[in-house]
Write an enzyme that holds these catalytic residues in place. Structure first.
Site, mmCIF file in Angstrom:
data_model
loop_
_atom_site.group_PDB
_atom_site.id
_atom_site.type_symbol
_atom_site.label_atom_id
_atom_site.label_comp_id
_atom_site.label_asym_id
_atom_site.label_seq_id
_atom_site.Cartn_x
_atom_site.Cartn_y
_atom_site.Cartn_z
ATOM 1 N N ASP A 16 0.835 -1.206 0.000
ATOM 2 C CA ASP A 16 0.000 0.000 0.000
ATOM 3 C C ASP A 16 0.870 1.258 0.000
ATOM 4 O OD1 ASP A 16 -2.375 1.366 -0.039
ATOM 5 O OD2 ASP A 16 -2.720 1.247 2.110
ATOM 6 N N ASN A 64 -10.467 -2.929 -5.927
ATOM 7 C CA ASN A 64 -9.732 -1.998 -6.800
ATOM 8 C C ASN A 64 -10.502 -1.656 -8.084
ATOM 9 O OD1 ASN A 64 -6.391 -3.240 -5.971
ATOM 10 N ND2 ASN A 64 -7.569 -1.569 -5.094
HETATM 11 C C1 FPP Z 1 -1.852 0.350 -3.345
HETATM 12 O O1 FPP Z 1 -1.464 1.658 -3.567
HETATM 13 C C2 FPP Z 1 -1.434 -0.627 -4.330
HETATM 14 C C3 FPP Z 1 -2.208 -1.177 -5.318
HETATM 15 C C4 FPP Z 1 -3.535 -0.714 -5.679
HETATM 16 C C5 FPP Z 1 -1.799 -2.332 -6.077
HETATM 17 C C6 FPP Z 1 -0.364 -2.746 -6.044
HETATM 18 C C7 FPP Z 1 0.208 -2.577 -7.369
HETATM 19 C C8 FPP Z 1 1.527 -2.461 -7.635
HETATM 20 C C9 FPP Z 1 2.583 -2.542 -6.630
HETATM 21 C C10 FPP Z 1 1.915 -2.165 -9.046
HETATM 22 C C11 FPP Z 1 2.392 -3.257 -9.885
HETATM 23 C C12 FPP Z 1 2.171 -4.660 -9.474
HETATM 24 C C13 FPP Z 1 2.735 -5.703 -10.118
HETATM 25 C C14 FPP Z 1 2.487 -7.083 -9.667
HETATM 26 C C15 FPP Z 1 3.634 -5.494 -11.256
HETATM 27 P P1 FPP Z 1 -2.583 2.791 -3.443
HETATM 28 O O2 FPP Z 1 -2.813 3.316 -4.803
HETATM 29 O O3 FPP Z 1 -3.797 2.264 -2.754
HETATM 30 O O4 FPP Z 1 -1.852 3.824 -2.531
HETATM 31 P P2 FPP Z 1 -2.532 4.943 -1.603
HETATM 32 O O5 FPP Z 1 -3.221 4.231 -0.470
HETATM 33 O O6 FPP Z 1 -1.362 5.746 -1.146
HETATM 34 O O7 FPP Z 1 -3.460 5.720 -2.491
#
Ligand code: FPP
Length: 238
Positions: A16, A64
């Site tokens: 996250d 998501n």
């Molecule tokens: C949370 O960050 C993360 C995700 C929604 C998904 C995880 C995805 C990756 C690490 C990118 C690529 C993955 C692979 C397997 C290549 P957020 O957007 O919720 O962060 P925030 O809480 O700060 O908004």
């Protein structure tokens, strides 16, 4: 029972903080996801080097889909890029790629690249890299319950045969060991519908470090903390 001092054999991670990382730097959210993909590469390589049995990454949750379509498209594009670009690295490191979640609901091209990388790595004998994609912990339990109901109806399974052990056989990955350590980056104190069945006795470690900043040193810190703990699985000190 205590495994103090031992390396966790299965680590699961809620990655996250990509969006916050980008915002703090004045970038678009997508830059955060792109940097997050770099952390995925580094952490996967480190875990494979440590000969972990399994690393499970929460790459895309069922929730998501609520994000703007543009961000979903970019996340799918990043996933495809990762699956194509990392094929060689996955094989060079003897990693076997697997996936959990309602994978059949992902866009066709993402499913195709996933299937190719999984097929190409299926005979590898080292660490399992499990990507949770379109994954929801409650959905996993519901999917298992439905299949169990079908098997009971057709007589394949008796009602009295439904135990915790048989239930586990109906989860997305029946031979997956429960995670020993669950890491969450970005500081939130929640499990966010991740591996609800499997984390019953998992040790939790939450860090304020945002996922794009999470590197080898942070992984080491989490493992050190885990090694100081005594796991009793509901029993008493041995
Ligand atoms: C949370 O960050 C993360 C995700 C929604 C998904 C995880 C995805 C990756 C690490 C990118 C690529 C993955 C692979 C397997 C290549 P957020 O957007 O919720 O962060 P925030 O809480 O700060 O908004």
């Amino acid at each position: 029972m205590s495994d103090k001092g031992h390396l966790p054999s299965h680590i699961a991670i809620i990655m996250d903080g990509n969006g916050r990382w980008a915002r703090r730097k004045g970038f678009m959210r997508f830059r955060g996801h792109r940097e997050g993909a770099e952390s995925v590469r580094e952490i996967t390589r480190e875990c494979a080097k440590k000969h972990l049995k399994q690393l499970t990454l929460y790459a895309f949750s069922q929730e998501n889909w609520k994000r703007p379509q543009r961000e979903i498209n970019l996340l799918m594009k990043l996933l495809k890029e990762f699956l194509i670009k990392e094929r060689k690295e996955i094989n060079d490191n003897n990693i076997r790629l697997t996936a959990i979640g309602r994978v059949h609901e992902l866009p066709d091209d993402a499913q195709r690249e996933l299937a190719i990388t999984m097929e190409g790595s299926k005979n590898n004998t080292g660490m399992i890299l499990c990507l949770a994609l379109n994954y929801g912990g409650r959905a996993e339990i519901v999917d298992a319950a439905k299949q169990i109901a079908k098997d009971v109806r057709t007589g394949k399974l008796g009602l009295d045969e439904i135990t915790e052990e048989t239930f586990k056989q109906y989860l997305y990955m029946r031979d997956m060991p429960d995670p020993d350590l669950l890491i969450r980056t970005g500081g939130e104190m929640r499990v966010s519908n991740f591996l609800l069945w499997e984390i019953s006795y998992t040790e939790l470690w939450v860090t304020p470090v945002l996922w794009p900043d999470f590197k080898k040193a942070h992984l080491e810190e989490a493992i050190k903390d885990y090694q100081r703990r005594e796991r009793r699985f509901g029993g008493i000190r041995g």
